[in-house]
Write a protein that holds these residues in place. Structure first.
Motif, short mmCIF file in Angstrom:
data_model
loop_
_atom_site.label_atom_id
_atom_site.label_comp_id
_atom_site.label_asym_id
_atom_site.label_seq_id
_atom_site.Cartn_x
_atom_site.Cartn_y
_atom_site.Cartn_z
N GLY A 102 0.95 -1.17 -0.02
CA GLY A 102 -0.01 -0.02 -0.24
C GLY A 102 0.99 1.18 0.00
N GLY A 103 0.04 2.45 -0.19
CA GLY A 103 0.87 3.75 0.04
C GLY A 103 0.51 4.52 -1.28
N PRO A 104 0.67 5.88 -1.21
CA PRO A 104 -0.09 6.61 -2.31
C PRO A 104 0.94 6.59 -3.39
CG PRO A 104 0.52 7.82 -0.16
CD PRO A 104 1.24 6.54 0.11
N VAL A 105 0.45 6.85 -4.43
CA VAL A 105 0.65 6.65 -5.70
C VAL A 105 1.81 7.44 -6.02
CG1 VAL A 105 -0.77 8.00 -7.57
CG2 VAL A 105 0.10 5.72 -8.45
N ILE A 106 1.70 8.59 -5.62
CA ILE A 106 2.95 9.58 -6.00
C ILE A 106 4.19 8.80 -5.22
CG2 ILE A 106 2.37 11.02 -4.05
CD1 ILE A 106 3.26 12.19 -7.49
N ASP A 107 4.02 8.46 -4.08
CA ASP A 107 5.48 8.09 -3.32
C ASP A 107 5.91 6.73 -3.81
OD1 ASP A 107 4.96 10.08 -1.82
OD2 ASP A 107 3.94 8.98 -0.26
N ALA A 108 5.25 6.05 -4.82
CA ALA A 108 5.82 4.79 -5.51
C ALA A 108 6.98 4.93 -6.30
CB ALA A 108 4.36 4.24 -6.29
N ASN A 109 7.76 3.81 -6.26
CA ASN A 109 9.05 4.09 -7.38
C ASN A 109 8.65 3.09 -8.38
OD1 ASN A 109 9.98 1.50 -6.79
ND2 ASN A 109 10.37 2.06 -4.75
N PRO A 110 9.36 3.22 -9.45
CA PRO A 110 9.06 2.72 -10.66
C PRO A 110 9.26 1.27 -10.63
CG PRO A 110 10.52 4.73 -11.12
CD PRO A 110 10.40 4.67 -9.90
N GLU A 111 10.13 0.77 -9.63
CA GLU A 111 10.23 -0.61 -9.57
C GLU A 111 9.04 -1.41 -9.02
OE1 GLU A 111 12.53 1.71 -8.78
OE2 GLU A 111 14.03 1.24 -10.21
N GLN A 112 8.52 -0.67 -8.05
CA GLN A 112 7.16 -1.16 -7.72
C GLN A 112 6.20 -1.43 -8.63
OE1 GLN A 112 7.04 1.88 -4.49
NE2 GLN A 112 5.72 0.28 -3.51
N PHE A 113 6.01 -0.58 -9.77
CA PHE A 113 5.04 -0.93 -10.62
C PHE A 113 5.62 -1.97 -11.68
CE2 PHE A 113 4.05 3.77 -9.90
CZ PHE A 113 2.89 3.67 -9.82
N ILE A 114 6.84 -1.97 -11.82
CA ILE A 114 7.38 -3.26 -12.67
C ILE A 114 7.19 -4.46 -11.99
CG2 ILE A 114 9.60 -4.17 -13.74
CD1 ILE A 114 10.45 -1.16 -13.96
N GLN A 115 7.54 -4.58 -10.65
CA GLN A 115 7.37 -5.91 -10.15
C GLN A 115 5.72 -6.25 -10.09
OE1 GLN A 115 9.87 -7.73 -8.91
NE2 GLN A 115 8.30 -9.34 -7.84
N ALA A 116 5.18 -5.29 -9.61
CA ALA A 116 3.60 -5.54 -9.46
C ALA A 116 2.99 -5.96 -11.06
CB ALA A 116 2.74 -4.47 -9.28
#
Length: 262
Positions: free
Chosen positions: A98-112
């Motif tokens: 979890g967490g705000p989308v603005i705080d997410a790093n690119p690696e989190q999106f890639i992994q997910a």
């Protein structure tokens, strides 16, 4: 109404707990041979022993870690070399942190993206030849109401759920002519370990007791409570049945009415 899955084989991902486990049990109750997929072999063995066998089914399990995307195709192909007939695929992967989308790093999106979309693609490509041969296939994606209505504090999850929705609709359009349906089941607030962790995160961020956090969520659910994994599994099982042959390319919330959109 024909709900009989006798003689059908189902692969159920993330099936050692929560909705995945409940779905595996429900499918077995309808007569399906169930293969459990998850990364913890000890838990897989425990769930395997719990599966109903009233119709003399042969249940199995496959140890597989979706976080290691490069291992998914060789493992599923080795399994299919031994047991090639698959009629049902339930895609199910644990939600991103979890967490705000603005705080997410690119690696989190890639992994997910890899764990959800890429893994679903690999598994679907692997099992559809068998489904086409049988003229019967069911692909069910367990996602989230975040696909329809973004959930505050789950920025990465909301993003990936939307991508899964588009992927599934495309797959439904392409595979429907072969007797293969593709649908999404969108759990809302369900009594799983995932919800417990999210509520604990909210309690920490807001400095509130977890009981208060839970009641704040429940007040927006028309039925006045959280959904159980078994209730969600019942919808999944119906979509897998012969009775649901014309249900294709839809996203069904199982959330007690929480989703405000039509």
């Amino acid at each position: 109404m024909n709900l009989d899955l006798t003689g059908k084989t189902a692969l159920v991902c993330g099936s050692t707990q929560g909705i995945g486990k409940a779905a595996a049990i429900e499918l077995a109750l309808l007569g399906a041979n169930v293969t459990l997929l998850a990364r913890n072999e000890e838990k897989l063995q425990e769930v395997l022993d719990e599966l109903p066998r009233k119709k003399s089914q042969k249940h199995r399990y496959l140890v597989i870690d979706f976080a290691k995307t490069n291992q998914v195709r060789p493992k599923i192909e080795r399994y299919l070399a031994k047991y090639p007939k698959v009629h049902i695929l339930v895609n199910n992967t644990g939600g991103p942190a979890g967490g705000p989308v603005i705080d997410a790093n690119p690696e989190q999106f890639i992994q997910a993206f890899n764990e959800h979309i890429v893994v679903a693609q690999i598994l679907t490509q692997s099992v559809t030849p068998s489904m086409k041969e049988a003229g019967f296939g069911r692909i069910i994606n367990i996602t989230s109401i975040g696909m329809k209505q973004p959930i505050v504090g789950l920025g990465v999850s909301n993003t990936i759920r939307g991508a899964m929705g588009s992927w599934a609709k495309s797959m439904a359009n392409e595979l429907g002519k072969f007797g293969i349906t593709t649908n999404n089941v969108l759990p809302g607030y369900t009594t799983t370990g995932r919800l417990q962790k999210v509520n604990e995160m909210r309690a920490t961020l807001t400095n509130k007791p977890i009981e208060e956090v839970e009641q704040e969520l429940i007040k927006d659910i028309p039925i006045g409570r959280f959904t159980t994994p078994q209730e969600t599994a019942a919808v999944i099982a119906f979509l897998c049945s012969p009775a649901a042959a014309s249900v294709n390319g839809v996203s069904i919330p199982v959330d007690g009415g929480k989703t405000s959109s039509l």
